[in-house]
Motif scaffolding. Structure first.
Motif, short mmCIF file in Angstrom:
data_model
loop_
_atom_site.label_atom_id
_atom_site.label_comp_id
_atom_site.label_asym_id
_atom_site.label_seq_id
_atom_site.Cartn_x
_atom_site.Cartn_y
_atom_site.Cartn_z
N LEU A 247 0.72 -0.87 -0.20
CA LEU A 247 0.80 0.04 0.03
C LEU A 247 0.92 1.03 0.20
CD1 LEU A 247 -2.25 -1.23 2.39
CD2 LEU A 247 -3.02 -1.46 0.29
N ALA A 248 0.74 1.56 -1.14
CA ALA A 248 1.66 2.95 -1.73
C ALA A 248 0.85 4.19 -1.19
CB ALA A 248 2.33 3.06 -2.92
N VAL A 249 1.53 4.77 0.22
CA VAL A 249 0.69 6.22 1.12
C VAL A 249 1.18 7.69 0.79
CG1 VAL A 249 -0.54 7.21 2.53
CG2 VAL A 249 -0.10 4.42 2.50
N ASP A 250 0.73 8.37 0.21
CA ASP A 250 1.01 9.81 0.39
C ASP A 250 -0.30 10.59 0.07
OD1 ASP A 250 4.57 10.58 -0.58
OD2 ASP A 250 2.98 11.85 -0.90
N ILE A 251 0.53 11.38 0.07
CA ILE A 251 -0.75 13.47 0.13
C ILE A 251 -1.11 13.87 -0.65
CG2 ILE A 251 -0.06 12.77 3.48
CD1 ILE A 251 1.43 15.82 3.20
N GLU A 252 0.08 13.74 -1.54
CA GLU A 252 -0.09 14.17 -3.18
C GLU A 252 -0.70 13.67 -3.73
OE1 GLU A 252 3.57 16.65 -3.46
OE2 GLU A 252 3.45 18.00 -1.45
N PRO A 253 -1.46 14.75 -4.83
CA PRO A 253 -2.04 14.43 -6.10
C PRO A 253 -1.59 13.49 -6.46
CG PRO A 253 -3.34 15.66 -4.98
CD PRO A 253 -2.54 15.77 -3.51
N GLU A 254 -0.20 14.65 -7.29
CA GLU A 254 1.04 14.69 -7.55
C GLU A 254 1.36 12.74 -7.92
OE1 GLU A 254 0.18 18.85 -7.19
OE2 GLU A 254 0.74 17.54 -6.01
N MET A 255 1.70 12.55 -6.54
CA MET A 255 2.90 11.55 -6.62
C MET A 255 2.07 10.15 -6.92
SD MET A 255 5.58 12.70 -5.38
CE MET A 255 6.81 13.23 -4.50
N ILE A 256 0.63 10.35 -6.30
CA ILE A 256 -0.12 9.44 -6.44
C ILE A 256 -0.59 9.19 -7.96
CG2 ILE A 256 -2.53 8.44 -6.17
CD1 ILE A 256 -0.95 7.93 -3.83
N ASN A 257 -0.41 9.61 -8.76
CA ASN A 257 -0.06 9.83 -9.95
C ASN A 257 0.33 8.94 -10.61
OD1 ASN A 257 -3.09 11.44 -10.43
ND2 ASN A 257 -1.94 12.67 -10.59
N ASP A 258 1.84 9.74 -10.12
CA ASP A 258 3.68 9.23 -10.90
C ASP A 258 2.62 7.65 -9.92
OD1 ASP A 258 4.45 11.02 -11.77
OD2 ASP A 258 4.83 11.79 -9.66
N LEU A 259 2.65 7.29 -9.46
CA LEU A 259 3.19 5.56 -8.45
C LEU A 259 1.75 5.18 -9.61
CD1 LEU A 259 2.10 6.64 -5.00
CD2 LEU A 259 3.68 4.62 -5.46
N ASN A 260 0.70 5.43 -10.03
CA ASN A 260 -0.60 4.96 -10.93
C ASN A 260 0.35 4.49 -11.94
OD1 ASN A 260 -2.41 4.29 -8.66
ND2 ASN A 260 -3.33 6.33 -9.33
N GLN A 261 0.79 5.70 -12.85
CA GLN A 261 1.53 5.10 -14.02
C GLN A 261 2.68 4.03 -14.37
OE1 GLN A 261 2.68 9.11 -15.47
NE2 GLN A 261 0.83 10.74 -15.34
N THR A 262 3.57 4.15 -13.31
CA THR A 262 4.41 3.40 -12.86
C THR A 262 3.74 1.64 -12.45
OG1 THR A 262 6.11 5.14 -11.78
CG2 THR A 262 6.53 2.64 -11.53
N ARG A 263 2.85 1.45 -11.66
CA ARG A 263 2.36 0.26 -10.98
C ARG A 263 1.69 -0.09 -12.49
NH1 ARG A 263 -3.12 -1.14 -11.04
NH2 ARG A 263 -3.20 1.59 -11.42
#
Length: 225
Positions: free
Chosen positions: A99-115
């Motif tokens: 579970l990759a947790v971050d508070i910034e939507p930009e980081m979440i977008n990066d995580l999903n792209q890499t996934r």
């Protein structure tokens, strides 16, 4: 256990947990248990998180060995950023997940792209808040915080909620630049000592079990519920 199945998160600390003063050049002026909380390195620092030399500088390979993951573990990478370490851990838990947790939507977008690029199906990006990582109650075997805890603006609430997410025997791993070593070239408020970390984790019911000090510049401090 799925996200959303959790008891009410802690959002407000007991009175007097935090104090305030004039901010240092790399701090925010808010103190917790004698430590001034550092400024945040947000998504604008993403390139530094993914720098090619990071593996050698920080010996992330040794860190991966030190945390001793089991194939079935559910791991919370709190303050995951772009997911640099998330995607190193995911293959180690093929029957579990990260579970990759971050508070910034930009980081979440990066995580999903890499996934999507990696095709790893056991990575789940989670948008948390400054007080709550949005983890399932009693659903996490290990929570790892890599150079992130010292930036939490609400450390008491965040750690209380992380502890609520741990299964019996669950571990919290703090990876922090060594404050005891003046030769570590990091701003002072972005480092932590073992003594300070131990004091702060004790306040939320965690005990220090071991310290792994084979990384070039960082402590790996392992706490248990």
């Amino acid at each position: 256990m799925v996200l959303g199945q959790q008891t009410a998160p802690v959002t407000e600390p007991s009175k007097g947990v935090y104090q305030y003063r004039k901010a240092s050049y790399d701090g925010i002026g808010k103190t917790y248990m004698g430590r001034e909380i550092s400024q945040v390195m947000g998504h604008l620092g993403a390139a530094w998180l993914n720098r090619p030399e990071r593996e050698q500088e920080e010996r992330t390979d040794l860190l991966l060995e030190a945390i001793n993951l089991k194939p079935t573990d559910v791991v919370a990478d709190v303050g995951a950023g772009t997911g640099y370490f998330t995607f190193l851990m995911a293959p180690k838990v093929p029957k579990g997940k990260v579970l990759a947790v971050d508070i910034e939507p930009e980081m979440i977008n990066d995580l999903n792209q890499t996934r999507k690029k990696t095709g790893l199906t056991n990575v789940q990006a989670v948008l948390g808040t400054i007080t709550d990582p949005k983890l399932p109650a009693n659903g996490v075997d290990l929570a790892i915080l890599i150079d992130a805890y010292h930036e939490f603006s609400h450390p008491r609430e965040m750690m209380t909620n992380i502890v609520r997410a741990l299964r019996p025997g669950g571990r919290v791993v703090l990876v922090e630049y060594r404050a005891e070593d003046p030769n570590v070239p990091i701003k002072p408020h972005h480092k932590m000592s073992i003594a300070q970390a131990t004091k702060e984790m004790k306040a939320v019911g965690l005990s220090l079990k071991s310290v792994y000090n084979k990384l070039p510049q960082q402590h790996v401090m392992i706490f248990q519920k």
